[in-house]
Enzyme design. Structure first.
Site, PDB file in Angstrom:
ATOM      1  N   SER A   1       0.879  -1.055  -0.350  1.00 19.10           N
ATOM      2  CA  SER A   1       0.325  -0.310  -0.266  1.00 19.10           C
ATOM      3  C   SER A   1       0.816   1.698   0.375  1.00 19.10           C
ATOM      4  O   SER A   1       2.251   0.873   0.244  1.00 19.10           O
ATOM      5  CB  SER A   1      -0.674   0.199   1.440  1.00 19.10           C
ATOM      6  OG  SER A   1      -1.779  -0.713   1.214  1.00 19.10           O
TER       7      SER A   1
HETATM    8  N1  SAM Z   1       0.302  -5.821   4.872  1.00 18.00           N
HETATM    9  C1  SAM Z   1       1.012  -5.546   3.356  1.00 18.00           C
HETATM   10  C2  SAM Z   1       2.159  -5.038   3.050  1.00 18.00           C
HETATM   11  O1  SAM Z   1       2.386  -4.462   4.064  1.00 18.00           O
HETATM   12  O2  SAM Z   1       2.537  -5.019   1.772  1.00 18.00           O
HETATM   13  C3  SAM Z   1       0.204  -5.211   1.528  1.00 18.00           C
HETATM   14  C4  SAM Z   1      -1.335  -6.023   1.801  1.00 18.00           C
HETATM   15  S1  SAM Z   1      -1.820  -6.718   0.659  1.00 18.00           S
HETATM   16  C5  SAM Z   1      -2.929  -4.230  -0.162  1.00 18.00           C
HETATM   17  C6  SAM Z   1      -3.429  -7.169   0.413  1.00 18.00           C
HETATM   18  C7  SAM Z   1      -2.117  -8.752   1.002  1.00 18.00           C
HETATM   19  O3  SAM Z   1      -3.993  -9.669   1.709  1.00 18.00           O
HETATM   20  C8  SAM Z   1      -1.819  -9.478  -0.544  1.00 18.00           C
HETATM   21  O4  SAM Z   1      -0.749  -9.664  -0.311  1.00 18.00           O
HETATM   22  C9  SAM Z   1      -3.233 -10.600  -0.132  1.00 18.00           C
HETATM   23  O5  SAM Z   1      -2.364 -11.984  -0.693  1.00 18.00           O
HETATM   24  C10 SAM Z   1      -3.736 -10.866   1.077  1.00 18.00           C
HETATM   25  N2  SAM Z   1      -4.624 -11.662   0.910  1.00 18.00           N
HETATM   26  C11 SAM Z   1      -5.601 -11.478   0.451  1.00 18.00           C
HETATM   27  N3  SAM Z   1      -6.676 -12.317   1.259  1.00 18.00           N
HETATM   28  C12 SAM Z   1      -5.915 -12.980   2.402  1.00 18.00           C
HETATM   29  C13 SAM Z   1      -6.240 -14.148   3.121  1.00 18.00           C
HETATM   30  N4  SAM Z   1      -8.017 -14.401   3.560  1.00 18.00           N
HETATM   31  N5  SAM Z   1      -5.993 -14.628   3.997  1.00 18.00           N
HETATM   32  C14 SAM Z   1      -4.715 -13.815   4.031  1.00 18.00           C
HETATM   33  N6  SAM Z   1      -4.533 -13.036   3.410  1.00 18.00           N
HETATM   34  C15 SAM Z   1      -4.712 -12.648   2.403  1.00 18.00           C
END
Ligand code: SAM
Length: 213
Positions: A61
Protein backbone atom coordinates in the site's frame (compact mmCIF):
# COMPACT_ATOMS: atom_id res chain seq x y z
CA UNK A 1 19.73 6.61 -4.73
CA UNK A 2 19.87 7.93 -1.16
CA UNK A 3 17.12 5.88 0.48
CA UNK A 4 17.52 7.52 3.88
CA UNK A 5 16.93 10.99 2.43
CA UNK A 6 13.96 9.68 0.42
CA UNK A 7 12.49 8.17 3.60
CA UNK A 8 12.78 11.47 5.44
CA UNK A 9 11.11 13.29 2.55
CA UNK A 10 8.31 10.70 2.51
CA UNK A 11 7.61 11.45 6.18
CA UNK A 12 7.87 15.23 5.76
CA UNK A 13 5.92 15.57 2.51
CA UNK A 14 3.42 12.69 2.52
CA UNK A 15 2.67 11.87 6.16
CA UNK A 16 2.97 14.97 8.38
CA UNK A 17 1.00 17.36 6.10
CA UNK A 18 -1.86 14.82 5.94
CA UNK A 19 -2.24 14.57 9.70
CA UNK A 20 0.05 11.73 10.74
CA UNK A 21 1.32 13.32 13.94
CA UNK A 22 2.01 10.47 16.37
CA UNK A 23 5.76 10.74 16.99
CA UNK A 24 6.15 6.99 17.51
CA UNK A 25 4.42 6.26 14.20
CA UNK A 26 6.56 8.83 12.37
CA UNK A 27 9.72 7.37 13.90
CA UNK A 28 8.72 3.89 12.73
CA UNK A 29 8.39 5.22 9.17
CA UNK A 30 11.80 6.89 9.45
CA UNK A 31 13.36 3.69 10.72
CA UNK A 32 11.88 0.87 8.61
CA UNK A 33 13.68 0.56 5.27
CA UNK A 34 10.71 0.38 2.92
CA UNK A 35 12.90 -0.16 -0.15
CA UNK A 36 13.86 -3.60 1.19
CA UNK A 37 10.22 -4.72 0.90
CA UNK A 38 9.96 -3.69 -2.77
CA UNK A 39 10.98 -5.81 -5.81
CA UNK A 40 14.48 -4.73 -6.85
CA UNK A 41 13.46 -3.30 -10.21
CA UNK A 42 10.99 -0.94 -8.50
CA UNK A 43 13.15 0.18 -5.59
CA UNK A 44 13.71 3.62 -7.10
CA UNK A 45 9.98 4.21 -6.44
CA UNK A 46 10.04 2.72 -2.94
CA UNK A 47 9.22 6.05 -1.23
CA UNK A 48 6.75 7.30 -3.85
CA UNK A 49 3.23 8.35 -2.92
CA UNK A 50 1.43 5.35 -4.42
CA UNK A 51 1.09 1.56 -4.06
CA UNK A 52 3.51 -0.75 -5.89
CA UNK A 53 3.18 -4.32 -7.23
CA UNK A 54 4.82 -7.06 -5.14
CA UNK A 55 3.93 -10.13 -7.25
CA UNK A 56 0.95 -12.51 -7.40
CA UNK A 57 -1.21 -9.55 -8.50
CA UNK A 58 -0.85 -8.01 -5.02
CA UNK A 59 0.41 -4.61 -3.84
CA UNK A 60 2.26 -2.88 -1.04
CA UNK A 61 0.00 0.00 0.00
CA UNK A 62 0.82 3.70 -0.39
CA UNK A 63 2.91 4.85 2.62
CA UNK A 64 0.19 7.30 3.77
CA UNK A 65 -2.46 4.56 3.93
CA UNK A 66 -0.11 2.31 5.94
CA UNK A 67 0.50 5.23 8.31
CA UNK A 68 -3.18 6.13 8.59
CA UNK A 69 -4.19 2.56 9.49
CA UNK A 70 -1.31 2.24 11.94
CA UNK A 71 -2.02 5.54 13.70
CA UNK A 72 -5.72 4.70 14.02
CA UNK A 73 -4.86 1.62 16.13
CA UNK A 74 -3.34 3.88 18.85
CA UNK A 75 -0.73 1.31 19.92
CA UNK A 76 1.25 1.86 23.13
CA UNK A 77 3.81 -0.94 22.84
CA UNK A 78 2.14 -3.57 25.00
CA UNK A 79 -0.18 -5.06 22.40
CA UNK A 80 -0.57 -8.32 20.57
CA UNK A 81 -1.59 -7.42 17.01
CA UNK A 82 -2.98 -9.60 14.22
CA UNK A 83 -2.46 -8.58 10.60
CA UNK A 84 -4.36 -10.24 7.75
CA UNK A 85 -2.45 -9.84 4.46
CA UNK A 86 1.30 -9.92 5.10
CA UNK A 87 2.09 -9.10 1.45
CA UNK A 88 5.60 -7.64 1.39
CA UNK A 89 5.89 -7.59 5.20
CA UNK A 90 6.22 -3.79 5.37
CA UNK A 91 3.10 -3.12 7.45
CA UNK A 92 4.15 -5.89 9.85
CA UNK A 93 7.59 -4.28 10.19
CA UNK A 94 5.99 -0.91 11.02
CA UNK A 95 3.67 -2.55 13.57
CA UNK A 96 6.60 -4.38 15.16
CA UNK A 97 8.06 -1.01 16.19
CA UNK A 98 4.85 -0.03 17.97
CA UNK A 99 3.44 -3.22 19.51
CA UNK A 100 4.78 -6.12 21.57
CA UNK A 101 4.02 -9.02 19.21
CA UNK A 102 2.78 -9.06 15.63
CA UNK A 103 1.08 -12.08 14.07
CA UNK A 104 0.61 -11.87 10.31
CA UNK A 105 -1.14 -14.24 7.87
CA UNK A 106 -0.81 -14.34 4.07
CA UNK A 107 -2.55 -16.62 1.57
CA UNK A 108 0.24 -16.69 -1.05
CA UNK A 109 3.17 -18.91 0.08
CA UNK A 110 5.64 -17.09 -2.19
CA UNK A 111 4.80 -13.74 -0.56
CA UNK A 112 5.17 -15.17 2.96
CA UNK A 113 8.54 -16.60 1.98
CA UNK A 114 9.69 -13.23 0.63
CA UNK A 115 8.41 -11.38 3.69
CA UNK A 116 10.10 -13.85 6.05
CA UNK A 117 13.40 -13.18 4.32
CA UNK A 118 13.17 -9.40 4.76
CA UNK A 119 11.79 -9.72 8.28
CA UNK A 120 14.55 -12.07 9.47
CA UNK A 121 15.94 -9.58 12.01
CA UNK A 122 12.53 -8.72 13.49
CA UNK A 123 12.10 -10.95 16.54
CA UNK A 124 8.52 -10.02 17.45
CA UNK A 125 6.89 -10.84 14.10
CA UNK A 126 5.29 -14.24 13.52
CA UNK A 127 4.03 -15.15 10.05
CA UNK A 128 2.07 -18.00 8.60
CA UNK A 129 0.54 -19.11 5.31
CA UNK A 130 -3.22 -19.50 5.38
CA UNK A 131 -6.67 -18.02 5.09
CA UNK A 132 -6.55 -15.00 7.39
CA UNK A 133 -10.34 -14.71 7.45
CA UNK A 134 -10.20 -17.58 9.96
CA UNK A 135 -7.88 -15.54 12.20
CA UNK A 136 -5.22 -17.17 14.38
CA UNK A 137 -7.28 -18.84 17.15
CA UNK A 138 -4.26 -20.38 18.93
CA UNK A 139 -2.85 -16.90 19.56
CA UNK A 140 -6.13 -15.04 20.22
CA UNK A 141 -7.32 -12.78 21.73
CA UNK A 142 -5.69 -9.74 20.10
CA UNK A 143 -5.60 -6.11 21.22
CA UNK A 144 -5.74 -4.98 17.62
CA UNK A 145 -6.52 -6.52 14.24
CA UNK A 146 -5.58 -4.93 10.93
CA UNK A 147 -6.94 -6.30 7.67
CA UNK A 148 -4.97 -5.00 4.71
CA UNK A 149 -7.31 -6.29 1.99
CA UNK A 150 -10.86 -5.28 1.06
CA UNK A 151 -13.76 -7.19 2.53
CA UNK A 152 -17.54 -6.90 2.19
CA UNK A 153 -17.83 -7.50 5.96
CA UNK A 154 -15.76 -8.23 9.07
CA UNK A 155 -14.81 -11.92 8.84
CA UNK A 156 -16.91 -13.53 11.57
CA UNK A 157 -14.13 -15.48 13.38
CA UNK A 158 -12.16 -12.26 13.88
CA UNK A 159 -14.79 -10.61 16.06
CA UNK A 160 -14.40 -13.45 18.57
CA UNK A 161 -10.60 -12.99 18.51
CA UNK A 162 -10.69 -9.29 19.42
CA UNK A 163 -10.23 -8.31 23.07
CA UNK A 164 -12.63 -6.10 24.97
CA UNK A 165 -11.61 -2.48 24.12
CA UNK A 166 -9.73 -3.94 21.12
CA UNK A 167 -9.52 -2.10 17.78
CA UNK A 168 -10.04 -3.58 14.32
CA UNK A 169 -9.42 -1.70 11.08
CA UNK A 170 -10.25 -2.73 7.51
CA UNK A 171 -11.25 -1.44 4.09
CA UNK A 172 -14.96 -2.29 4.09
CA UNK A 173 -16.90 -2.41 0.84
CA UNK A 174 -17.28 -3.82 -2.64
CA UNK A 175 -14.54 -4.68 -5.10
CA UNK A 176 -14.34 -1.17 -6.62
CA UNK A 177 -14.17 1.10 -3.62
CA UNK A 178 -14.19 0.75 0.14
CA UNK A 179 -14.41 2.82 3.29
CA UNK A 180 -11.47 2.47 5.65
CA UNK A 181 -13.36 1.70 8.85
CA UNK A 182 -12.23 1.49 12.46
CA UNK A 183 -14.16 -0.68 14.94
CA UNK A 184 -13.84 -0.67 18.72
CA UNK A 185 -15.04 -3.53 20.87
CA UNK A 186 -17.11 -1.97 23.66
CA UNK A 187 -18.83 -4.46 25.95
CA UNK A 188 -19.07 -6.96 23.12
CA UNK A 189 -20.49 -4.41 20.64
CA UNK A 190 -18.42 -3.17 17.71
CA UNK A 191 -18.66 0.62 17.43
CA UNK A 192 -17.62 1.85 13.98
CA UNK A 193 -16.07 5.05 12.66
CA UNK A 194 -15.47 5.87 8.98
CA UNK A 195 -11.96 7.10 8.20
CA UNK A 196 -11.76 7.67 4.42
CA UNK A 197 -12.60 6.08 1.07
CA UNK A 198 -9.89 3.76 -0.27
CA UNK A 199 -9.15 1.02 -2.82
CA UNK A 200 -7.52 -2.27 -1.78
CA UNK A 201 -7.03 -5.70 -3.36
CA UNK A 202 -9.69 -8.19 -2.20
CA UNK A 203 -9.62 -10.34 0.91
CA UNK A 204 -10.12 -13.80 -0.58
CA UNK A 205 -11.14 -16.51 1.85
CA UNK A 206 -13.92 -18.38 3.61
CA UNK A 207 -15.24 -15.23 5.34
CA UNK A 208 -14.21 -12.65 2.69
CA UNK A 209 -14.72 -12.73 -1.07
CA UNK A 210 -14.90 -16.29 -2.35
CA UNK A 211 -12.72 -15.58 -5.41
CA UNK A 212 -10.42 -13.04 -7.06
CA UNK A 213 -12.52 -10.21 -8.55
N1 SAM B 1 0.23 -5.41 4.30
C1 SAM B 1 0.89 -5.68 3.05
C2 SAM B 1 2.22 -5.00 2.95
O1 SAM B 1 2.61 -4.29 3.89
O2 SAM B 1 2.90 -5.22 1.93
C3 SAM B 1 0.06 -5.32 1.84
C4 SAM B 1 -1.11 -6.13 1.73
S1 SAM B 1 -1.85 -6.25 0.16
C5 SAM B 1 -2.64 -4.71 -0.01
C6 SAM B 1 -3.12 -7.39 0.64
C7 SAM B 1 -2.62 -8.79 0.92
O3 SAM B 1 -3.68 -9.54 1.47
C8 SAM B 1 -2.16 -9.53 -0.33
O4 SAM B 1 -0.84 -9.95 -0.19
C9 SAM B 1 -3.13 -10.71 -0.40
O5 SAM B 1 -2.56 -11.88 -0.94
C10 SAM B 1 -3.52 -10.87 1.04
N2 SAM B 1 -4.76 -11.61 1.28
C11 SAM B 1 -5.93 -11.53 0.61
N3 SAM B 1 -6.83 -12.38 1.14
C12 SAM B 1 -6.21 -13.01 2.19
C13 SAM B 1 -6.61 -13.99 3.13
N4 SAM B 1 -7.84 -14.52 3.17
N5 SAM B 1 -5.71 -14.38 4.06
C14 SAM B 1 -4.45 -13.88 4.08
N6 SAM B 1 -4.02 -12.95 3.20
C15 SAM B 1 -4.89 -12.52 2.26
Amino acid sequence: MNFEAARKLMVEEQLIPRGINDEKVLNAFLKVERYRFIPEELQASAYADYPLPIGEGQTISQPYIVALMTQALKLNGSEKVLEIGTGSGYQAAILSQLAKEVYSIERFPVLVKGAQGVLAGYNNIHTKIGDGTLGWPEEAPFDAIIITAASPKIPLPLTAQLKEEGRLILPLGDSFTQMLTLFKNKNGNLESADICPCVFVPLVGKYGYNKEI
